[in-house]
Design a protein around this motif. Sequence first.
Motif, PDB file in Angstrom:
ATOM      1  N   GLN A 292       1.853 -10.772  -2.836  1.00 44.73           N
ATOM      2  CA  GLN A 292       0.409 -10.643  -2.891  1.00 44.73           C
ATOM      3  C   GLN A 292      -0.090  -9.504  -2.004  1.00 44.73           C
ATOM      4  N   LYS A 293       0.577  -9.271  -0.876  1.00 47.07           N
ATOM      5  CA  LYS A 293       0.160  -8.204   0.028  1.00 47.07           C
ATOM      6  C   LYS A 293       0.429  -6.835  -0.570  1.00 47.07           C
ATOM      7  N   LYS A 294       1.292  -6.769  -1.556  1.00 46.93           N
ATOM      8  CA  LYS A 294       1.614  -5.501  -2.206  1.00 46.93           C
ATOM      9  C   LYS A 294       0.644  -5.181  -3.339  1.00 46.93           C
ATOM     10  N   MET A 295      -0.292  -6.093  -3.622  1.00 45.46           N
ATOM     11  CA  MET A 295      -1.341  -5.873  -4.623  1.00 45.46           C
ATOM     12  C   MET A 295      -2.663  -5.833  -3.867  1.00 45.46           C
ATOM     13  N   THR A 296      -3.142  -4.641  -3.566  1.00 42.48           N
ATOM     14  CA  THR A 296      -4.337  -4.513  -2.741  1.00 42.48           C
ATOM     15  C   THR A 296      -5.524  -4.020  -3.562  1.00 42.48           C
ATOM     16  N   PRO A 297      -6.692  -4.627  -3.361  1.00 43.62           N
ATOM     17  CA  PRO A 297      -7.899  -4.142  -4.042  1.00 43.62           C
ATOM     18  C   PRO A 297      -8.181  -2.703  -3.613  1.00 43.62           C
ATOM     19  N   ILE A 298      -8.657  -1.917  -4.554  1.00 44.40           N
ATOM     20  CA  ILE A 298      -8.902  -0.500  -4.291  1.00 44.40           C
ATOM     21  C   ILE A 298     -10.106  -0.055  -5.111  1.00 44.40           C
ATOM     22  N   SER A 299     -10.910   0.859  -4.563  1.00 43.73           N
ATOM     23  CA  SER A 299     -12.082   1.340  -5.285  1.00 43.73           C
ATOM     24  C   SER A 299     -11.988   2.823  -5.622  1.00 43.73           C
ATOM     25  N   GLN A 300     -10.959   3.493  -5.076  1.00 47.44           N
ATOM     26  CA  GLN A 300     -10.795   4.925  -5.307  1.00 47.44           C
ATOM     27  C   GLN A 300      -9.307   5.264  -5.327  1.00 47.44           C
ATOM     28  N   SER A 301      -8.910   6.137  -6.224  1.00 46.98           N
ATOM     29  CA  SER A 301      -7.522   6.573  -6.310  1.00 46.98           C
ATOM     30  C   SER A 301      -7.196   7.518  -5.156  1.00 46.98           C
ATOM     31  N   PRO A 302      -6.185   7.209  -4.343  1.00 45.94           N
ATOM     32  CA  PRO A 302      -5.816   8.110  -3.260  1.00 45.94           C
ATOM     33  C   PRO A 302      -5.359   9.494  -3.744  1.00 45.94           C
ATOM     34  N   LEU A 303      -4.664   9.567  -4.869  1.00 44.49           N
ATOM     35  CA  LEU A 303      -4.164  10.860  -5.344  1.00 44.49           C
ATOM     36  C   LEU A 303      -5.243  11.726  -5.985  1.00 44.49           C
ATOM     37  N   THR A 304      -6.137  11.124  -6.750  1.00 45.53           N
ATOM     38  CA  THR A 304      -7.122  11.916  -7.490  1.00 45.53           C
ATOM     39  C   THR A 304      -8.518  11.894  -6.881  1.00 45.53           C
ATOM     40  N   GLY A 305      -8.837  10.855  -6.131  1.00 47.38           N
ATOM     41  CA  GLY A 305     -10.171  10.726  -5.561  1.00 47.38           C
ATOM     42  C   GLY A 305     -11.201  10.147  -6.516  1.00 47.38           C
ATOM     43  N   ILE A 306     -10.781   9.724  -7.712  1.00 41.84           N
ATOM     44  CA  ILE A 306     -11.755   9.185  -8.673  1.00 41.84           C
ATOM     45  C   ILE A 306     -12.149   7.764  -8.291  1.00 41.84           C
ATOM     46  N   SER A 307     -13.371   7.394  -8.649  1.00 40.64           N
ATOM     47  CA  SER A 307     -13.851   6.032  -8.443  1.00 40.64           C
ATOM     48  C   SER A 307     -13.257   5.132  -9.511  1.00 40.64           C
TER      49      SER A 307
ATOM     50  N   PRO B  19     -13.168   0.999 -11.261  1.00 41.85           N
ATOM     51  CA  PRO B  19     -14.044  -0.164 -11.450  1.00 41.85           C
ATOM     52  C   PRO B  19     -13.690  -1.309 -10.500  1.00 41.85           C
ATOM     53  N   ALA B  20     -14.673  -2.170 -10.265  1.00 38.47           N
ATOM     54  CA  ALA B  20     -14.448  -3.358  -9.434  1.00 38.47           C
ATOM     55  C   ALA B  20     -13.328  -4.189 -10.030  1.00 38.47           C
ATOM     56  N   GLY B  21     -12.481  -4.728  -9.190  1.00 42.40           N
ATOM     57  CA  GLY B  21     -11.366  -5.542  -9.654  1.00 42.40           C
ATOM     58  C   GLY B  21     -10.064  -4.765  -9.791  1.00 42.40           C
ATOM     59  N   THR B  22     -10.088  -3.458  -9.517  1.00 41.61           N
ATOM     60  CA  THR B  22      -8.879  -2.637  -9.589  1.00 41.61           C
ATOM     61  C   THR B  22      -7.981  -2.955  -8.403  1.00 41.61           C
ATOM     62  N   LYS B  23      -6.676  -2.992  -8.671  1.00 42.79           N
ATOM     63  CA  LYS B  23      -5.701  -3.236  -7.606  1.00 42.79           C
ATOM     64  C   LYS B  23      -4.632  -2.156  -7.638  1.00 42.79           C
ATOM     65  N   GLN B  24      -4.189  -1.763  -6.445  1.00 47.84           N
ATOM     66  CA  GLN B  24      -3.059  -0.855  -6.349  1.00 47.84           C
ATOM     67  C   GLN B  24      -1.811  -1.703  -6.170  1.00 47.84           C
ATOM     68  N   ASP B  25      -0.830  -1.470  -7.026  1.00 46.17           N
ATOM     69  CA  ASP B  25       0.420  -2.225  -7.006  1.00 46.17           C
ATOM     70  C   ASP B  25       1.456  -1.413  -6.235  1.00 46.17           C
ATOM     71  N   SER B  26       1.843  -1.900  -5.067  1.00 47.49           N
ATOM     72  CA  SER B  26       2.815  -1.204  -4.228  1.00 47.49           C
ATOM     73  C   SER B  26       4.171  -1.887  -4.242  1.00 47.49           C
ATOM     74  N   ARG B  27       4.360  -2.841  -5.159  1.00 44.09           N
ATOM     75  CA  ARG B  27       5.651  -3.515  -5.235  1.00 44.09           C
ATOM     76  C   ARG B  27       6.721  -2.517  -5.659  1.00 44.09           C
ATOM     77  N   MET B  28       7.870  -2.623  -5.020  1.00 39.31           N
ATOM     78  CA  MET B  28       8.944  -1.653  -5.205  1.00 39.31           C
ATOM     79  C   MET B  28       9.332  -1.500  -6.678  1.00 39.31           C
ATOM     80  N   LEU B  29       9.497  -2.589  -7.398  1.00 42.53           N
ATOM     81  CA  LEU B  29       9.908  -2.505  -8.800  1.00 42.53           C
ATOM     82  C   LEU B  29       8.818  -1.895  -9.676  1.00 42.53           C
ATOM     83  N   SER B  30       7.571  -2.205  -9.406  1.00 46.85           N
ATOM     84  CA  SER B  30       6.467  -1.635 -10.182  1.00 46.85           C
ATOM     85  C   SER B  30       6.374  -0.127  -9.972  1.00 46.85           C
ATOM     86  N   VAL B  31       6.489   0.293  -8.729  1.00 44.35           N
ATOM     87  CA  VAL B  31       6.416   1.722  -8.410  1.00 44.35           C
ATOM     88  C   VAL B  31       7.612   2.461  -9.016  1.00 44.35           C
ATOM     89  N   ALA B  32       8.800   1.871  -8.905  1.00 43.29           N
ATOM     90  CA  ALA B  32      10.006   2.500  -9.473  1.00 43.29           C
ATOM     91  C   ALA B  32       9.896   2.587 -10.995  1.00 43.29           C
TER      92      ALA B  32
END
Length: 149
Positions: free
Chosen positions: A20-35, A37-50
Amino acid sequence: MKNILSLFFFVCSISLSFAQKKMTPISQSPLTGISLPAGTKQDSRMLSVAGAKMLLEMESKKANTTLSSPEVLLLPPVTAGGFNADSLVKNLSDQGWAISVIEGDNKYAWLQKDSRNLIMYFSMNAKETGLYFAEAASAPVQNGQGNNS
């Protein structure tokens, strides 16, 4: 037996809380800077990223470039958040990104801004919308790609 069962439940609860800690709510993309929508999550789980990196590398190899810093974003479905391909293009353009959609598969696009190059994958389905970005080491070789800015 009781100790083994207790240990199993303990390990499972730790695994679930870690995931659960690897799925964090996010409002802006770190790479692109775009806004986003509400409810967006960044998935940092190793298998998802790979998995996302492998998916993006299949396209980037065709353009003779390597990738780093994959970003996996899970957006609410279009029906819930209203964020669709047109919203994405508008947000990217508003942030100054030039967009080159890859011919033959409109889920992929190359993004360019200043000296930065990114590859993007965008997929909408009934349960969620997937948006993946990765930084490219160099500008892609334009083999059969069209511009759509």
